[in-house]
Design a protein around this motif. Sequence first.
Motif, PDB file in Angstrom:
ATOM      1  N   ASN A   1     -10.186 -38.827  21.584  1.00 36.48           N
ATOM      2  CA  ASN A   1     -10.344 -38.941  20.131  1.00 36.48           C
ATOM      3  C   ASN A   1      -9.064 -39.140  19.324  1.00 36.48           C
ATOM      4  N   TRP A   2      -7.897 -39.100  19.971  1.00 37.85           N
ATOM      5  CA  TRP A   2      -6.659 -39.285  19.203  1.00 37.85           C
ATOM      6  C   TRP A   2      -5.542 -39.719  20.144  1.00 37.85           C
ATOM      7  N   HIS A   3      -4.445 -40.124  19.568  1.00 42.77           N
ATOM      8  CA  HIS A   3      -3.318 -40.637  20.334  1.00 42.77           C
ATOM      9  C   HIS A   3      -2.766 -39.579  21.296  1.00 42.77           C
ATOM     10  N   PRO A   4      -2.418 -40.003  22.516  1.00 40.29           N
ATOM     11  CA  PRO A   4      -2.556 -41.337  23.104  1.00 40.29           C
ATOM     12  C   PRO A   4      -4.005 -41.608  23.522  1.00 40.29           C
ATOM     13  N   PHE A   5      -4.588 -42.651  22.952  1.00 38.95           N
ATOM     14  CA  PHE A   5      -5.955 -43.012  23.292  1.00 38.95           C
ATOM     15  C   PHE A   5      -6.040 -43.492  24.735  1.00 38.95           C
ATOM     16  N   LEU A   6      -7.194 -43.242  25.349  1.00 38.15           N
ATOM     17  CA  LEU A   6      -7.371 -43.542  26.765  1.00 38.15           C
ATOM     18  C   LEU A   6      -7.142 -45.012  27.080  1.00 38.15           C
ATOM     19  N   ALA A   7      -7.659 -45.928  26.263  1.00 42.21           N
ATOM     20  CA  ALA A   7      -7.479 -47.351  26.549  1.00 42.21           C
ATOM     21  C   ALA A   7      -5.995 -47.726  26.557  1.00 42.21           C
ATOM     22  N   ASP A   8      -5.219 -47.165  25.645  1.00 39.73           N
ATOM     23  CA  ASP A   8      -3.776 -47.449  25.616  1.00 39.73           C
ATOM     24  C   ASP A   8      -3.101 -46.921  26.883  1.00 39.73           C
TER      25      ASP A   8
ATOM     26  N   ASP B   1      -3.448 -36.856   9.459  1.00 36.03           N
ATOM     27  CA  ASP B   1      -4.286 -37.338  10.559  1.00 36.03           C
ATOM     28  C   ASP B   1      -5.568 -36.536  10.729  1.00 36.03           C
ATOM     29  N   VAL B   2      -5.700 -35.428   9.997  1.00 43.05           N
ATOM     30  CA  VAL B   2      -6.814 -34.515  10.267  1.00 43.05           C
ATOM     31  C   VAL B   2      -8.161 -35.172  10.000  1.00 43.05           C
ATOM     32  N   MET B   3      -8.376 -35.726   8.806  1.00 43.21           N
ATOM     33  CA  MET B   3      -9.670 -36.315   8.502  1.00 43.21           C
ATOM     34  C   MET B   3      -9.956 -37.554   9.341  1.00 43.21           C
ATOM     35  N   PRO B   4      -9.003 -38.482   9.552  1.00 40.15           N
ATOM     36  CA  PRO B   4      -9.299 -39.601  10.462  1.00 40.15           C
ATOM     37  C   PRO B   4      -9.690 -39.134  11.870  1.00 40.15           C
TER      38      PRO B   4
ATOM     39  N   ASN C   1     -13.306 -39.728  13.709  1.00 40.16           N
ATOM     40  CA  ASN C   1     -13.442 -40.281  15.067  1.00 40.16           C
ATOM     41  C   ASN C   1     -14.398 -39.435  15.901  1.00 40.16           C
ATOM     42  N   VAL C   2     -14.202 -38.129  15.852  1.00 45.77           N
ATOM     43  CA  VAL C   2     -14.989 -37.215  16.684  1.00 45.77           C
ATOM     44  C   VAL C   2     -16.467 -37.281  16.339  1.00 45.77           C
ATOM     45  N   THR C   3     -16.793 -37.367  15.070  1.00 50.04           N
ATOM     46  CA  THR C   3     -18.175 -37.206  14.619  1.00 50.04           C
ATOM     47  C   THR C   3     -18.863 -38.517  14.267  1.00 50.04           C
TER      48      THR C   3
END
Length: 342
Positions: free
Chosen positions: A87-94, A22-25, A29-31
Amino acid sequence: MVDMPYDALLLLSFGGPERPEDVMPFLENVTRGRGVPRARLESVAEHYHHFGGASPINQQCRDLKAAIEADFAANGVDLPVYWGNRNWHPFLADTLRRMKADGVRRAAAFVTSAYSGYSCCRQYLEDIDRARAEVEDAPEVDKLRIYYNHPGFVEPVIENTRAALGRLPADLRDDARLVFTAHSVPLAQPGREDYVAELNDISALVAETLGAGRPWDLVYQSRSGPPSVPWLEPDVLDHLTELHGEGVRAAVIVPVGFVSDHMEVKYDLDVEAAELAGRLGLRIERAATPGTHPRFVAMVRELLLERDGAERPALGGLGPRPDHCAAGHCRRAEEAVRGRTS
């Protein structure tokens, strides 16, 4: 039970990967859209792989959520606590979808960033707006105020800095330099002046509390983005080298810009800065961040009570921060370069 104008508390944080794959995905996301070179992402990815491919920030959020829930229960605050990330799970929209399904109509958001400025404050407001737009009939969300100078943040910083000083040998303790660190941001970033003023305010307060006249410095760490873009300086590694050249024998590094011991603290300070200090022969100790300190946890409840008319305490010289930024304050400038990668 304490009456609240809210149905829930939302703990809103940065997020981080918890598996090597999950590191590169996550970093992408961040950048995204910021022009960060691929080589920089690969370099930062190694920070995570140094710790098994996982950031500590998600577990720290779980621990903080549990501590807030326990504090609420002990003090008559009958509110559920939810957690969502930028930027990662749990995402805010979810998380907002789950809150809606649970019947939440209005929530207060506690953000794991204590300061003003675009990346510390306004960007989280944009995250909330963007996530709400993804969820039909989403709950209303009010961000709680900036809290860098709330006693519940300042007091743990003072306590942890005093403890770090106490770990130094007696013959080094009195002359040790306090080195306060915070995440660097681009000089073009909106709200940068407020961010720097607040960092100087709390750093001066902590240093004065621990002994009038003790020397201290404010430095920065963890910059990212194109090398051609100017960021806040000096860098902590450069500064430690300069201190050694000045004959300073010991320093306490105080990550005053951070709420918890996440990756940028664990790697940039506990690995990089510690290795450099070892090569230089400079004795350093690193102060802990507030984390789940009981005073910090209680502050979350106090910030909630403020929204219903309770007192708004603030230490230092700048006074309590407002609930809402002035119109246009810290909004994204088209030319501003944002950057936080870990």
